[in-house]
Scaffold this motif. Structure first.
Motif, PDB file in Angstrom:
ATOM      1  N   UNK A   1       0.845  -1.188   0.000  1.00 34.46           N
ATOM      2  CA  UNK A   1       0.000   0.000   0.000  1.00 34.46           C
ATOM      3  C   UNK A   1       0.884   1.243   0.000  1.00 34.46           C
ATOM      4  N   UNK A   2       0.320   2.345  -0.450  1.00 32.88           N
ATOM      5  CA  UNK A   2       1.036   3.620  -0.475  1.00 32.88           C
ATOM      6  C   UNK A   2       0.855   4.357   0.839  1.00 32.88           C
ATOM      7  N   UNK A   3       1.959   4.749   1.443  1.00 27.53           N
ATOM      8  CA  UNK A   3       1.931   5.381   2.765  1.00 27.53           C
ATOM      9  C   UNK A   3       2.685   6.702   2.733  1.00 27.53           C
ATOM     10  N   UNK A   4       2.110   7.716   3.381  1.00 26.89           N
ATOM     11  CA  UNK A   4       2.762   9.019   3.553  1.00 26.89           C
ATOM     12  C   UNK A   4       3.063   9.206   5.039  1.00 26.89           C
ATOM     13  N   UNK A   5       4.201   9.792   5.337  1.00 30.22           N
ATOM     14  CA  UNK A   5       4.634  10.045   6.715  1.00 30.22           C
ATOM     15  C   UNK A   5       4.799  11.541   6.918  1.00 30.22           C
ATOM     16  N   UNK A   6       4.095  12.054   7.921  1.00 31.91           N
ATOM     17  CA  UNK A   6       4.172  13.476   8.259  1.00 31.91           C
ATOM     18  C   UNK A   6       4.712  13.633   9.671  1.00 31.91           C
ATOM     19  N   UNK A   7       5.814  14.337   9.803  1.00 37.08           N
ATOM     20  CA  UNK A   7       6.348  14.668  11.116  1.00 37.08           C
ATOM     21  C   UNK A   7       5.859  16.056  11.485  1.00 37.08           C
ATOM     22  N   UNK A   8       5.281  16.163  12.671  1.00 41.59           N
ATOM     23  CA  UNK A   8       4.778  17.439  13.170  1.00 41.59           C
ATOM     24  C   UNK A   8       5.759  17.928  14.229  1.00 41.59           C
TER      25      UNK A   8
ATOM     26  N   UNK B   1       4.058  22.682  14.303  1.00 39.35           N
ATOM     27  CA  UNK B   1       2.893  22.435  15.159  1.00 39.35           C
ATOM     28  C   UNK B   1       1.861  23.539  14.919  1.00 39.35           C
ATOM     29  N   UNK B   2       1.206  23.469  13.786  1.00 50.51           N
ATOM     30  CA  UNK B   2       0.221  24.456  13.375  1.00 50.51           C
ATOM     31  C   UNK B   2      -0.995  23.704  12.849  1.00 50.51           C
ATOM     32  N   UNK B   3      -2.112  23.904  13.501  1.00 47.89           N
ATOM     33  CA  UNK B   3      -3.325  23.152  13.188  1.00 47.89           C
ATOM     34  C   UNK B   3      -3.698  23.210  11.706  1.00 47.89           C
ATOM     35  N   UNK B   4      -3.691  24.385  11.124  1.00 47.07           N
ATOM     36  CA  UNK B   4      -4.077  24.546   9.723  1.00 47.07           C
ATOM     37  C   UNK B   4      -3.099  23.862   8.772  1.00 47.07           C
ATOM     38  N   UNK B   5      -1.801  23.970   9.058  1.00 47.70           N
ATOM     39  CA  UNK B   5      -0.796  23.352   8.184  1.00 47.70           C
ATOM     40  C   UNK B   5      -0.846  21.833   8.261  1.00 47.70           C
TER      41      UNK B   5
END
Length: 183
Positions: free
Chosen positions: A13-20, A54-58
């Motif tokens: 499966x295709x997975x994206x990783x986002x570090x906040x 750490x920005x809710x909108x972003x």
């Protein structure tokens, strides 16, 4: 407890990783590295990776954009699940969820408790489904990312896992939209 059915094929499966994080960079993102390594070692496709503050909108904008891509089935975020003023990942993601996955948090905390004891209550790990994409919000430590991947996500993102797994239901996540389109 059931295990893998070796008669079934593995489906990547295709997975994206986002570090906040307000402080991590691509060079210092150990949690993102931990997830990326485990994803590729398991045979899945690491389709995208990013760091946002750490920005809710972003946070919401990046995850929403990824859920609109056909090549991304799963988004995993790391960081921003604590209680400080800057920890806003659950607030950013939960409004996107069409369905919450309450069991994810429960199982994550059980696994985490075995490793770090009562400190697990300082995490607001959460998960849900948005736009036919699974979304998992993990704490920002490499240990928490290992625990979530090794203890939950690795098996649930493997089509061979029985008695059930996320991959086998992926084609039906947006069936409500398909029915609506036929009207």
């Amino acid at each position: 407890m059931a295990g893998p059915d070796e008669k079934r094929p593995f489906i990547a499966v295709g997975i994206a990783v986002l570090t906040v994080s307000d402080t991590r960079t691509p060079e210092t993102d150990k949690s993102g590295d931990t997830l990326a390594a485990r994803i590729t070692e398991a045979g899945h496709r690491l389709v995208a990776r990013a760091i946002v503050p750490d920005d809710r909108d972003k946070i919401a904008a990046q995850v929403k954009a990824w859920t609109e891509r056909d090549d991304i089935d799963v988004v995993i975020t790391s960081g921003g699940t604590g209680f400080t003023g800057r920890d806003v990942t659950p607030e950013a993601l939960e409004p996107l969820f069409e369905k919450r996955m309450d069991g994810f948090s429960a199982v994550f905390h059980r696994i985490s408790y075995d490793k770090i004891g009562t400190a697990t209550i300082q995490s607001r790990a959460t998960a849900g489904v948005a736009n036919a994409t699974f979304i998992f919000a993990l704490p920002g430590s490499p240990g928490a990312c290992r625990d979530a991947w090794d203890g939950i996500l690795k098996a649930q993102l493997d089509y061979r896992s029985t008695p059930c797994n996320f991959v086998e239901i992926m084609p039906r996540l947006d069936e409500h939209l398909k029915r609506g389109a036929k009207k």
